[in-house]
Design an enzyme around this catalytic site. Structure first.
Site, short mmCIF file in Angstrom:
data_model
loop_
_atom_site.label_atom_id
_atom_site.label_comp_id
_atom_site.label_asym_id
_atom_site.label_seq_id
_atom_site.Cartn_x
_atom_site.Cartn_y
_atom_site.Cartn_z
N ASP A 1 13.79 3.08 53.08
CA ASP A 1 13.80 1.63 53.31
C ASP A 1 12.95 0.98 52.22
O ASP A 1 11.85 1.46 51.91
CB ASP A 1 13.23 1.32 54.69
CG ASP A 1 13.51 -0.11 55.12
OD1 ASP A 1 13.07 -1.04 54.40
OD2 ASP A 1 14.15 -0.31 56.16
N ILE A 2 13.44 -0.13 51.65
CA ILE A 2 12.73 -0.79 50.56
C ILE A 2 11.46 -1.49 51.04
O ILE A 2 10.54 -1.76 50.27
CB ILE A 2 13.65 -1.80 49.84
CG1 ILE A 2 13.05 -2.21 48.51
CG2 ILE A 2 13.93 -3.00 50.71
CD1 ILE A 2 13.95 -3.09 47.68
N HIS B 1 22.17 2.20 62.10
CA HIS B 1 21.18 2.89 61.26
C HIS B 1 19.95 3.22 62.09
O HIS B 1 19.45 2.40 62.85
CB HIS B 1 20.81 2.06 60.04
CG HIS B 1 20.37 0.66 60.33
ND1 HIS B 1 21.25 -0.36 60.63
CD2 HIS B 1 19.13 0.09 60.36
CE1 HIS B 1 20.59 -1.48 60.83
NE2 HIS B 1 19.29 -1.24 60.68
N LEU B 2 19.49 4.43 61.92
CA LEU B 2 18.30 4.93 62.62
C LEU B 2 17.08 4.74 61.73
O LEU B 2 17.07 5.16 60.58
CB LEU B 2 18.47 6.41 62.95
CG LEU B 2 17.22 7.14 63.46
CD1 LEU B 2 16.83 6.64 64.85
CD2 LEU B 2 17.46 8.66 63.48
N HIS B 3 16.04 4.10 62.27
CA HIS B 3 14.77 3.98 61.56
C HIS B 3 13.93 5.22 61.84
O HIS B 3 13.75 5.62 63.00
CB HIS B 3 14.01 2.74 62.03
CG HIS B 3 14.59 1.45 61.53
ND1 HIS B 3 14.26 0.91 60.31
CD2 HIS B 3 15.49 0.61 62.08
CE1 HIS B 3 14.92 -0.22 60.13
NE2 HIS B 3 15.67 -0.42 61.20
#
Length: 215
Positions: free
Chosen positions: A100-101, A169-171
């Site tokens: 993740d940015i 989407h999975l964090h």
């Protein structure tokens, strides 16, 4: 990462059309960035111990709701199809994982199915194996990057409508104990806007079986 910078109240603004994301520095991607189209194919990562997906996940992906193909304007579909120059930490026929940015922890990765699934609310009971496979990939990538304490990890999804990218989407955040105040709010367990993997699986288990094989 959902666009929350001042606590839960800011999530109310997410009813507007969701912005796409784009690769950022060091090949990272965020939910809140602006799209670009480099068209460059990223280098394929080394095979991950997580493998190419279990038979159960493969079967479950065939049962995703209607519209589960590739969406041309979806940044995560582009990344999964190697149409964006992103440092892929894991890639196989079914899933991709990348940074993740706007990391909410020292390690913050996103795991996505390459097949377009809108969000976790569109999943059904027969899709539990997809979630479990995403978790396996996320934990494997953490271990490859030196994270040994998998008990100090936050795994979960933003709950609609608090999603700024409409692609499941999975964090994956670690160590969870090192998350800052804002990150602890954005990825807060038992909140209206973020659901842990365990909570999602319990929700899915409570749903009836879909005998139609998908909608």
């Amino acid at each position: 990462m959902a666009a929350v910078l001042s606590g839960p109240a800011a999530f109310a603004e997410s009813g507007s059309p969701a912005p796409a994301a784009t690769p950022g520095p060091a090949g990272r991607v965020s939910e809140t960035a602006t799209p670009t189209a480099s068209g460059r194919e990223s280098e394929e990562p080394a095979p991950s111990p997580a493998g190419g997906g279990s038979d159960a996940a493969t079967a479950a992906l065939a049962l995703v709701p209607a519209g589960g193909g590739l969406v041309k304007k979806c940044i995560f579909c582009k990344i999964g199809n190697k149409e964006e120059s992103v440092d892929l930490l894991h890639w196989d026929e079914q899933f991709a994982c990348f940074r993740d940015i706007r990391p909410g922890a020292p390690h913050h990765y996103l795991v996505v199915p390459r097949k377009h699934i809108v969000n976790c609310k569109s999943l059904k009971k027969e899709h539990i194996s997809i979630v479990q496979k995403m978790v396996n990939i996320g934990e494997s990538v953490l271990q490859q990057n030196g994270v040994c304490d998998l008990a100090d990890v936050r795994l979960g999804f933003h709950w609609p409508p608090f999603c700024t990218i409409t692609h499941l989407h999975l964090h994956v955040l670690a160590p969870a104990s090192q998350m800052g105040f804002i990150s602890r709010m954005v990825y807060r367990s038992n909140s209206y806007w973020f659901i842990t993997v365990e909570q999602l699986i319990e929700k899915l288990k409570s749903l009836p079986e879909d005998c139609s094989g998908g909608s």
